[in-house]
Design an enzyme around this catalytic site. Structure first.
Site, mmCIF file in Angstrom:
data_model
loop_
_atom_site.group_PDB
_atom_site.id
_atom_site.type_symbol
_atom_site.label_atom_id
_atom_site.label_comp_id
_atom_site.label_asym_id
_atom_site.label_seq_id
_atom_site.Cartn_x
_atom_site.Cartn_y
_atom_site.Cartn_z
ATOM 1 N N ASP A 120 -8.363 -13.311 -19.002
ATOM 2 C CA ASP A 120 -9.438 -14.128 -18.019
ATOM 3 C C ASP A 120 -10.450 -14.829 -18.477
ATOM 4 O O ASP A 120 -10.940 -14.629 -19.636
ATOM 5 C CB ASP A 120 -9.912 -12.759 -17.254
ATOM 6 C CG ASP A 120 -10.680 -13.327 -15.969
ATOM 7 O OD1 ASP A 120 -10.219 -14.118 -15.148
ATOM 8 O OD2 ASP A 120 -11.942 -12.987 -15.833
ATOM 9 N N ASP A 140 -4.114 3.522 2.699
ATOM 10 C CA ASP A 140 -5.629 3.153 2.923
ATOM 11 C C ASP A 140 -5.901 1.766 3.109
ATOM 12 O O ASP A 140 -7.159 1.572 3.101
ATOM 13 C CB ASP A 140 -6.326 3.836 1.514
ATOM 14 C CG ASP A 140 -6.040 3.110 0.410
ATOM 15 O OD1 ASP A 140 -5.068 2.324 0.425
ATOM 16 O OD2 ASP A 140 -6.665 3.434 -0.850
ATOM 17 N N ASN A 197 -0.571 4.447 -0.360
ATOM 18 C CA ASN A 197 -0.908 5.716 -0.231
ATOM 19 C C ASN A 197 -1.759 5.619 1.150
ATOM 20 O O ASN A 197 -2.616 6.367 1.690
ATOM 21 C CB ASN A 197 -2.086 6.074 -1.040
ATOM 22 C CG ASN A 197 -3.269 5.357 -1.291
ATOM 23 O OD1 ASN A 197 -3.362 4.126 -0.526
ATOM 24 N ND2 ASN A 197 -4.139 5.557 -2.060
ATOM 25 N N GLU A 234 -6.082 -17.712 -19.374
ATOM 26 C CA GLU A 234 -6.217 -18.649 -18.376
ATOM 27 C C GLU A 234 -7.206 -19.744 -18.911
ATOM 28 O O GLU A 234 -8.289 -19.445 -19.430
ATOM 29 C CB GLU A 234 -7.265 -17.995 -17.398
ATOM 30 C CG GLU A 234 -7.751 -18.894 -16.127
ATOM 31 C CD GLU A 234 -8.857 -18.092 -15.224
ATOM 32 O OE1 GLU A 234 -8.889 -18.320 -14.169
ATOM 33 O OE2 GLU A 234 -9.566 -17.253 -15.787
ATOM 34 N N ASP A 253 0.858 -1.354 0.020
ATOM 35 C CA ASP A 253 0.142 0.079 -0.147
ATOM 36 C C ASP A 253 0.896 1.134 -0.031
ATOM 37 O O ASP A 253 1.656 1.543 0.781
ATOM 38 C CB ASP A 253 -0.866 -0.070 1.168
ATOM 39 C CG ASP A 253 -1.715 1.315 1.312
ATOM 40 O OD1 ASP A 253 -1.674 1.982 0.427
ATOM 41 O OD2 ASP A 253 -2.322 1.357 2.527
ATOM 42 N N ASP A 289 -1.613 -0.739 -3.944
ATOM 43 C CA ASP A 289 -1.763 -0.071 -5.249
ATOM 44 C C ASP A 289 -0.488 0.016 -5.966
ATOM 45 O O ASP A 289 0.630 -0.610 -5.625
ATOM 46 C CB ASP A 289 -2.208 1.146 -4.752
ATOM 47 C CG ASP A 289 -1.250 1.797 -3.690
ATOM 48 O OD1 ASP A 289 -0.145 1.628 -3.819
ATOM 49 O OD2 ASP A 289 -1.889 2.792 -2.489
HETATM 50 C C1 BGC Z 1 -10.150 -15.018 -12.048
HETATM 51 C C2 BGC Z 1 -11.241 -14.960 -10.788
HETATM 52 C C3 BGC Z 1 -12.426 -14.166 -11.153
HETATM 53 C C4 BGC Z 1 -12.937 -14.852 -12.391
HETATM 54 C C5 BGC Z 1 -13.969 -14.302 -12.983
HETATM 55 C C6 BGC Z 1 -11.059 -16.063 -12.956
HETATM 56 O O1 BGC Z 1 -10.337 -16.537 -13.656
HETATM 57 O O2 BGC Z 1 -8.978 -15.501 -11.800
HETATM 58 O O3 BGC Z 1 -10.456 -14.417 -9.753
HETATM 59 O O4 BGC Z 1 -13.378 -14.303 -10.283
HETATM 60 O O5 BGC Z 1 -12.107 -14.990 -13.385
HETATM 61 O O6 BGC Z 1 -13.509 -12.959 -13.584
#
Ligand code: BGC
Length: 546
Positions: free
Chosen positions: A206, A31, A29, A271, A27, A35
């Site tokens: 993703d 909070d 800043n 992924e 972190d 970040d």
């Molecule tokens: C990410 C997760 C996320 C999901 C939906 C996944 O593969 O690693 O953290 O919840 O995608 O976006």
């Protein structure tokens, strides 16, 4: 980043990767939330560890229904993490240290707060409507088909205003984009170029396996009855996902992105969340995703046969094994040290698996905190943030705890009096500062591992020959002259191998002092440990294990 330290081509082949969970890294800043400034201030940690490529979790504006994987603007930085200027600073500071930066590209869905979705749900005739997937209710008023969300329950939510259901393979706050709509493709082309022009080195896609859906939204074959209160993963596994994920048209999207990325020499990391190696191989045929992340190493138990099966699968199914992304832990799974039994034994086993993953063809992505031996944090019910997981074991909060940096308040993670999630550690020995200056610490062991890898990776063949250790508990492979062995049993075993030790998880000093070759004796490996040797002979001399 056009070329790595050994001028490998492409630059990402065999690099040492790191998966960074921004909210919990550092972190800057005060909070209580990690970040971009905090990351810039701690890049020296990654450099000291030997990291060459970092994948940073989402930092975009988001209502945080799924901790940032619900993006409301793909071309901005959420003020909680910094701004575009700080992001540019991060890129140049990372590049100065020889670290490539890959950012998360969340393209399967957006947030319900995204301007596209707000417009789309305002009116059936809105021009943005077709950027999402809408259907009339079934005859009984229920969802249009039997698809379920990966996070549990139906994948459809009724929008009262317009009287249609919208699709979401995750939370209802994460409506799925319609990748059959050209406006979506061209908007994402612009998003890619926006970040590439700023200098990012690639994207982690993703949910790559889920992006395009069956054109007719046909029902999935049901494999088992679903109980009312079934666990979400049991529910998901009760269907054959024939029509909701893995549609071949996703490959066309990746090919289009690859063309854009090629103009910048950028990496496409995907992924690919499937357990079947053949499906995995089919998702990365070449000309699309460069590296596919194989996630099954995070669902494996500690035994030589299970480990071998889970490693051999993708190595046998992909056209080029250098294009496998390996992980032992991640932002979504229980940490390896905990899964493998916890405490010192669990940490040791996690290091041993990382040793094997480092020396296999492909790229290991160490998950933030593994280098400190972090285990899963205990997160009490009232502290939980993750919308997924009903209990401590299935909640993802436990693997997302903040990094412990030093012996200051809140382990130096933040100057705030509180943190967004609790720490996984209790003592000063677990902190990065303490470990960086301690011989034989976990940090020291991982740093030595990566040093040994870099010293020997050049010119290694892609082909892996598994050694025959029968069912002794040993597991090992040869890549050229390099041999890697894990002892998955509890006690010491004679490997039957001789050679020159270049890395040993018991003693990280080995790779620096270059232990004398031991061709006149065979090497014994302690339970749970791994070693890497240079050995000219192909097989264990005595069959190993005795
Ligand atoms: C990410 C997760 C996320 C999901 C939906 C996944 O593969 O690693 O953290 O919840 O995608 O976006």
């Amino acid at each position: 980043m056009s070329s790595g330290p050994d001028a490998r081509s492409p630059w990402w082949r065999g690099v040492v990767g790191y998966s960074l969970y921004l909210r919990s890294f550092a972190d800057g800043n005060g909070d209580g939330v990690g970040d971009l400034r905090g990351l810039i201030e701690h890049l020296d940690h990654l450099e000291a560890l030997g990291i060459e490529l970092v994948w940073v979790s989402p930092f975009y504006p988001s209502p945080l229904a799924d901790t940032g994987y619900d993006v409301a603007d793909h071309c901005q930085v959420d003020p909680a993490y910094g701004d575009l200027g700080v992001f540019d600073e991060l890129l140049s500071a990372a590049h100065d240290r020889g670290i490539a930066v890959v950012i998360d590209l969340v393209a399967n869905h957006t947030s319900i707060e995204h301007p596209w979705f707000r417009a789309a749900r305002s009116d059936r005739d809105d021009p943005h409507r077709n950027r999402y997937i809408w259907r009339d209710p079934a005859a009984d008023g229920g969802p249009p088909n039997n698809w379920v969300s990966y996070f549990g329950g139906s994948a459809w939510t009724l929008d009262e205003t317009t009287g249609q259901y919208y699709l979401h393979l995750f939370l209802s706050e994460q409506p799925d984009l319609n990748w059959r709509e050209p406006a979506v493709s061209s908007a994402f082309d612009d998003i890619l170029r926006f970040w590439l022009d700023r200098g990012v080195d690639g994207f982690r896609i993703d949910v790559a396996q889920g992006m395009v859906k069956d054109e007719h939204l046909r029902a999935n074959p049901q494999l088992a009855e679903v109980q009312l209160d079934a666990d979400r993963l049991v529910e998901w596994a009760s269907f054959e996902h024939r029509h909701d994920i893995f549609q071949p048209e996703s490959l066309e999207v990746f090919a289009r992105w690859k063309q854009i990325c090629d103009g910048y020499d950028a990496l496409l990391l995907g992924e690919v969340s499937v357990a079947d190696p053949q499906q995995f191989g089919a998702a990365i045929p070449g000309g699309g995703i460069d590296i596919g992340m194989w996630l099954e190493t995070m669902h494996v138990d500690w035994s030589a046969s299970s480990l071998r099966a889970v490693l051999e699968g993708p190595l046998g199914s992909v056209s080029d094994p250098e294009r496998i992304g390996w992980q032992a832990s991640s932002l979504d799974e229980r940490r390896a040290a905990t899964r493998f039994g916890g405490s010192e034994d669990g940490k040791q086993r996690a290091l041993s698996l990382a040793t094997m993953l480092t020396f296999l063809p492909g790229v290991l992505f160490l998950y933030q905190g593994e280098e400190l031996g972090l285990e899963q944090a205990v997160v009490e019910p009232e502290q939980r943030i993750d919308p997924v997981g009903h209990d401590t074991a299935s909640s993802r909060d436990g693997c997302r705890s903040p990094m412990p940096w030093n012996d200051g308040p809140n382990f130096g993670f933040t100057t705030s009096s509180s943190t967004w999630l609790p720490f996984a550690v209790t003592g000063v020995d677990d902190t990065a500062d303490a470990q960086r200056s301690t011989r034989g610490s976990w940090f020291d062991s991982y740093r030595s591992l990566f040093g040994a890898w870099k010293a020997h990776r050049s010119g290694l063949p892609d082909r892996v020959e598994w050694l025959d250790f029968a069912d002794t508990g040993l597991l090992g492979f040869r890549r050229g002259a390099v041999v890697v062995v894990i002892n998955a049993a509890a006690g010491p075993l004679d490997t039957g191998l001789s050679g020159s030790l270049i890395y040993d998880t018991c003693d990280p000093a080995f790779c620096e002092v270059h232990a004398a070759p031991s061709f006149d004796r065979t090497l014994t490996l302690q339970g749970g440990r791994a070693m890497v040797i240079l050995s000219p002979s192909a097989e264990p001399t005595s069959g190993g294990g005795r």
